[in-house]
Enzyme design. Sequence first.
Site, PDB file in Angstrom:
ATOM      1  N   GLY A   9       0.967  -1.097   0.052  1.00  0.00           N
ATOM      2  CA  GLY A   9      -0.036   0.049   0.107  1.00  0.00           C
ATOM      3  C   GLY A   9       0.714   1.095  -0.045  1.00  0.00           C
ATOM      4  O   GLY A   9       1.495   1.516   0.886  1.00  0.00           O
ATOM      5  N   ALA A  22      -0.688   5.626   5.075  1.00  0.00           N
ATOM      6  CA  ALA A  22       0.110   4.572   6.210  1.00  0.00           C
ATOM      7  C   ALA A  22       1.077   4.002   5.568  1.00  0.00           C
ATOM      8  O   ALA A  22       1.900   3.710   6.564  1.00  0.00           O
ATOM      9  CB  ALA A  22      -1.098   3.938   6.902  1.00  0.00           C
ATOM     10  N   ILE A  74       5.705  -8.180  11.698  1.00  0.00           N
ATOM     11  CA  ILE A  74       4.562  -7.803  10.791  1.00  0.00           C
ATOM     12  C   ILE A  74       3.691  -6.680  11.455  1.00  0.00           C
ATOM     13  O   ILE A  74       3.222  -6.895  12.378  1.00  0.00           O
ATOM     14  CB  ILE A  74       3.750  -9.021  10.174  1.00  0.00           C
ATOM     15  CG1 ILE A  74       4.571 -10.004   9.618  1.00  0.00           C
ATOM     16  CG2 ILE A  74       2.569  -8.393   9.450  1.00  0.00           C
ATOM     17  CD1 ILE A  74       3.806 -11.206   9.295  1.00  0.00           C
ATOM     18  N   GLY A  79      -5.417   0.139   3.513  1.00  0.00           N
ATOM     19  CA  GLY A  79      -6.354   0.927   3.478  1.00  0.00           C
ATOM     20  C   GLY A  79      -7.723   0.515   3.713  1.00  0.00           C
ATOM     21  O   GLY A  79      -7.877  -0.675   4.083  1.00  0.00           O
ATOM     22  N   CYS A 101      -8.220  12.665   0.443  1.00  0.00           N
ATOM     23  CA  CYS A 101      -9.366  13.941   1.140  1.00  0.00           C
ATOM     24  C   CYS A 101      -9.570  14.923   0.124  1.00  0.00           C
ATOM     25  O   CYS A 101     -10.609  15.571   0.429  1.00  0.00           O
ATOM     26  CB  CYS A 101      -8.841  14.448   2.447  1.00  0.00           C
ATOM     27  SG  CYS A 101      -8.670  13.152   3.552  1.00  0.00           S
TER      28      CYS A 101
END
Length: 443
Positions: free
Chosen positions: A9, A13, A275, A115, A44
């Site tokens: 991702g 984050a 992890i 996400g 956003c």
Amino acid sequence: MADRLVVIGGDAAGMTAATNARRGRPDLEIVVLEKGTYVSYSACGIPYLVSGSVGALEDLIVRTPQDLRDAFRIDVRTRHEVVGIDLDTRRLEVRAVDQERTLHLGFDLLHIATGSRPMRPDLPGIDGPGIYGVQTLDDARALLDAVEAGRCRAVTVVGAGYIGLEMAEAFVLRGAKVTLVDSNAQPMGTLDPDMGVHVGHAIRRFDIDLRLGTRVQGFEPGRVLTASGPVDADLVVLGLGVAPNSAIGLDAGLEAGAKGAIKVDHRQRTSREGIYSAGDCADTIHQVSGQRVLVALGTVANKTGRVAGVNLGGGYASFPGVLGTAVTRVCDIEIARTGLSMAQADAAGIEYEVGSVEATTRAGYYPGAKPLHAKVLAERGTGRLIGGQLVGADRSGKRIDTLATAITARMTATQLVDLDLAYAPAVSPLWDAFQLAARSTLS
């Protein structure tokens, strides 16, 4: 050989973790796998891009893959989707989308930042043309293409939460006829009903056809089918909320947390050594109730991603949890909330007193003073502040930060009333709206 950190991702984050891990460990080999086209961008900002307030899609991109390679020596691979994780062998199965091939990649450390995914109920026609989600920059590009092709004279937005309201405003600014459909009795389900009604009154003033208590039954070309009859729609936007995109981790054997998210501790560690997970796919702790919760906000994604990255880089960082503080602006009103709503406090078994006031953004006699509705919840017996909400005119929403600070500091309603806050007639009334609301819990 250096350890390899793989990040799944490439947005808030993920990239925040990757860059912080690099700062801590210059020796790490860092690979980021992102199934989409873009990384490190502001999701956003998509409604404001669609409205035309933001000029170009590229304005929402913080760093390109090449920027990240040059500045941080991070190997960013877009259009690479992880389809499987083997925790025992510590290997990933990866689909290289553009090459139409599958490869395998080993890891020493792994960070899952996949996400959230938009809710898409199993309704007839929901995957048809003209129906759009609002989740990624690829979604934004598709919406912009539709706008530029002139396919947005009549727009129906399904879902009256944050994204639904922001997208409704975006198409009003584009000159479209907008219908906003929601099955609930009030918009903004994160607000208490008495506050949500003020939102409904405000958005109707801007010629948005708000249809509450209306359940969508399906979609056909050019219209949305509802229990109350069809609604014309050249274009449909789904704003039904999100769910954690956590399946890749849970299917591998990681422990599940709140609402199907990946369970993590205060350092963003999962149930398996080495992890980590952060962002919308990972749960957290609510600072007031102490319960495990899932809060899908960009602020939380960035903060938890930083904590994960510091720890992955050999440092020490922890995340204290959330209050769910959020703010948005729709047309001429600002909507904000923090802490627990009445429903959440009831579910947590916390008894409370409620204080609600109608105030103004400035001194009532000063030109430009606008209405402001504020609400505070305080724990019965102790007076501890546990939540609050606000619906008001321009420049009112950031008042929520004062209340969020007070809740974090475990202040009481009396202490909030006694805070020495700034006052000037052109800026604020003598008594801040939240102070008035807190005072009313004491009577």
